[in-house]
Design an enzyme around this catalytic site. Sequence first.
Site, PDB file in Angstrom:
ATOM      1  N   ALA A  10      -8.337  12.879  38.103  1.00 30.78           N
ATOM      2  CA  ALA A  10      -9.193  13.945  38.653  1.00 30.78           C
ATOM      3  C   ALA A  10     -10.268  14.405  37.683  1.00 30.78           C
ATOM      4  O   ALA A  10     -11.154  15.177  38.066  1.00 30.78           O
ATOM      5  CB  ALA A  10      -8.320  15.135  39.069  1.00 30.78           C
ATOM      6  N   TYR A 155      -0.212  16.605  19.189  1.00 31.42           N
ATOM      7  CA  TYR A 155      -1.225  15.676  19.723  1.00 31.42           C
ATOM      8  C   TYR A 155      -1.228  14.373  18.921  1.00 31.42           C
ATOM      9  O   TYR A 155      -1.053  13.287  19.483  1.00 31.42           O
ATOM     10  CB  TYR A 155      -2.606  16.329  19.693  1.00 31.42           C
ATOM     11  CG  TYR A 155      -3.641  15.506  20.425  1.00 31.42           C
ATOM     12  CD1 TYR A 155      -3.662  15.485  21.824  1.00 31.42           C
ATOM     13  CD2 TYR A 155      -4.572  14.734  19.744  1.00 31.42           C
ATOM     14  CE1 TYR A 155      -4.585  14.717  22.510  1.00 31.42           C
ATOM     15  CE2 TYR A 155      -5.505  13.965  20.425  1.00 31.42           C
ATOM     16  CZ  TYR A 155      -5.506  13.968  21.804  1.00 31.42           C
ATOM     17  OH  TYR A 155      -6.429  13.190  22.494  1.00 31.42           O
TER      18      TYR A 155
HETATM   19  P1  NAI Z   1      -9.449  15.769  30.907  1.00 35.58           P
HETATM   20  O1  NAI Z   1      -8.857  17.097  30.634  1.00 35.58           O
HETATM   21  O2  NAI Z   1     -10.826  15.687  31.439  1.00 35.58           O
HETATM   22  O3  NAI Z   1      -8.488  14.924  31.861  1.00 35.58           O
HETATM   23  C1  NAI Z   1      -7.102  14.901  31.688  1.00 35.58           C
HETATM   24  C2  NAI Z   1      -6.447  14.804  33.045  1.00 35.58           C
HETATM   25  O4  NAI Z   1      -5.025  14.773  32.843  1.00 35.58           O
HETATM   26  C3  NAI Z   1      -6.762  16.012  33.940  1.00 35.58           C
HETATM   27  O5  NAI Z   1      -7.217  15.600  35.197  1.00 35.58           O
HETATM   28  C4  NAI Z   1      -5.438  16.739  34.019  1.00 35.58           C
HETATM   29  O6  NAI Z   1      -5.218  17.429  35.235  1.00 35.58           O
HETATM   30  C5  NAI Z   1      -4.449  15.573  33.838  1.00 35.58           C
HETATM   31  N1  NAI Z   1      -3.149  16.112  33.449  1.00 35.58           N
HETATM   32  C6  NAI Z   1      -2.899  17.025  32.462  1.00 35.58           C
HETATM   33  N2  NAI Z   1      -1.612  17.388  32.488  1.00 35.58           N
HETATM   34  C7  NAI Z   1      -1.034  16.700  33.501  1.00 35.58           C
HETATM   35  C8  NAI Z   1       0.288  16.671  34.039  1.00 35.58           C
HETATM   36  N3  NAI Z   1       1.266  17.475  33.568  1.00 35.58           N
HETATM   37  N4  NAI Z   1       0.550  15.835  35.072  1.00 35.58           N
HETATM   38  C9  NAI Z   1      -0.445  15.068  35.596  1.00 35.58           C
HETATM   39  N5  NAI Z   1      -1.709  15.062  35.139  1.00 35.58           N
HETATM   40  C10 NAI Z   1      -1.997  15.877  34.112  1.00 35.58           C
HETATM   41  O7  NAI Z   1      -9.338  14.983  29.529  1.00 35.58           O
HETATM   42  P2  NAI Z   1      -9.869  13.565  29.044  1.00 35.58           P
HETATM   43  O8  NAI Z   1     -10.652  13.815  27.826  1.00 35.58           O
HETATM   44  O9  NAI Z   1     -10.427  12.761  30.131  1.00 35.58           O
HETATM   45  O10 NAI Z   1      -8.494  12.937  28.565  1.00 35.58           O
HETATM   46  C11 NAI Z   1      -7.960  11.727  29.080  1.00 35.58           C
HETATM   47  C12 NAI Z   1      -7.133  11.086  27.982  1.00 35.58           C
HETATM   48  O11 NAI Z   1      -8.002  10.716  26.912  1.00 35.58           O
HETATM   49  C13 NAI Z   1      -6.088  12.022  27.373  1.00 35.58           C
HETATM   50  O12 NAI Z   1      -4.885  11.305  27.198  1.00 35.58           O
HETATM   51  C14 NAI Z   1      -6.691  12.396  26.034  1.00 35.58           C
HETATM   52  O13 NAI Z   1      -5.718  12.689  25.069  1.00 35.58           O
HETATM   53  C15 NAI Z   1      -7.451  11.129  25.689  1.00 35.58           C
HETATM   54  N6  NAI Z   1      -8.503  11.319  24.696  1.00 35.58           N
HETATM   55  C16 NAI Z   1      -9.555  12.164  24.940  1.00 35.58           C
HETATM   56  C17 NAI Z   1     -10.523  12.361  23.977  1.00 35.58           C
HETATM   57  C18 NAI Z   1     -11.692  13.279  24.178  1.00 35.58           C
HETATM   58  O14 NAI Z   1     -12.422  13.556  23.200  1.00 35.58           O
HETATM   59  N7  NAI Z   1     -11.950  13.766  25.372  1.00 35.58           N
HETATM   60  C19 NAI Z   1     -10.451  11.655  22.681  1.00 35.58           C
HETATM   61  C20 NAI Z   1      -9.330  10.773  22.545  1.00 35.58           C
HETATM   62  C21 NAI Z   1      -8.389  10.618  23.528  1.00 35.58           C
END
Ligand code: NAI
Length: 257
Positions: A10, A155
């Site tokens: 999402a 994390y």
């Molecule tokens: P985001 O916050 O935009 O998306 C994360 C998604 O995971 C959201 O849609 C959220 O609802 C979902 N989520 C969270 N808790 C949940 C749960 N209990 N059950 C089901 N879904 C759940 O974040 P982003 O940045 O797109 O993150 C995606 C992945 O990338 C994560 O694993 C994050 O750790 C990783 N990441 C992100 C970085 C960044 O700078 N944005 C850097 C390195 C890794």
Amino acid sequence: MSLTVVTGSASGIGAATRAALLEEGKDVIGVDLAGADITADLSTREGRRGAVEAVLQRCGGTLDGLVLCAGLGPHVDDAERIVAVNYFGTIAMLDGLFPALRKGDHPAAVVVSSVSSTHITWDDNPLAAVVESGDEAGVGPALEVGGEYKGQFAYAGSKNALTVAVRRRVAEWGAAGVRLNTVAPGSVETPLLSQGMADPRYGQAIRDFVAPIPRHAKPEEVATLISYLLSPKAGFVHGSQLVIDGGVDALLRPTRF
Ligand code: NAI
């Protein structure tokens, strides 16, 4: 038609990956807390079980791709929840959907780890023992060492453990014909990053740290890498961690790779 499951579909990287795969003409089943084909809370055992069951029902037991993006950033106050989603939620989906992937066409899975996975070594990871024994109740006590920076330990520790978990699975998954890799992004322009930058404990450090390519990644750039890893073009890429960080890892650790 090729069918891929994307968790965290999402928002951010998951949403961009879903869009990229749809653009390629693939079918996607999105899993998220809301706004997805399957609504599930991957922080709980019941939520994970329900998500696996719902996916298997929807795909009829056969899957071609799996992308595990759902995750929480270090700013989240409940540090145990960070580990519950980032590690246990991801591993439950990975292992729960492995049998379906084995039946897929050129099947592959990609786990979204992070450059943070290298900020801690396995030997120094306070979560190593508890995550490998599946001891979720032991996570809280293990994180005490982090003090006010528990979130960062949760994390980096959970991402380090995820990358290790993927590497530990290469023999079994390779023999089954299912490729499995991680991507390790640096800072990516998503809500998770914005929330981290707004956090009084971590915001300044994130803002101060400028990559050799002086900007943040677009989620679409990470999605392109994920899409490549899922495709048969990456047919010999297995057990790898592909860093996409504008040069941060090379800058910080030029002699360690
Ligand atoms: P985001 O916050 O935009 O998306 C994360 C998604 O995971 C959201 O849609 C959220 O609802 C979902 N989520 C969270 N808790 C949940 C749960 N209990 N059950 C089901 N879904 C759940 O974040 P982003 O940045 O797109 O993150 C995606 C992945 O990338 C994560 O694993 C994050 O750790 C990783 N990441 C992100 C970085 C960044 O700078 N944005 C850097 C390195 C890794």
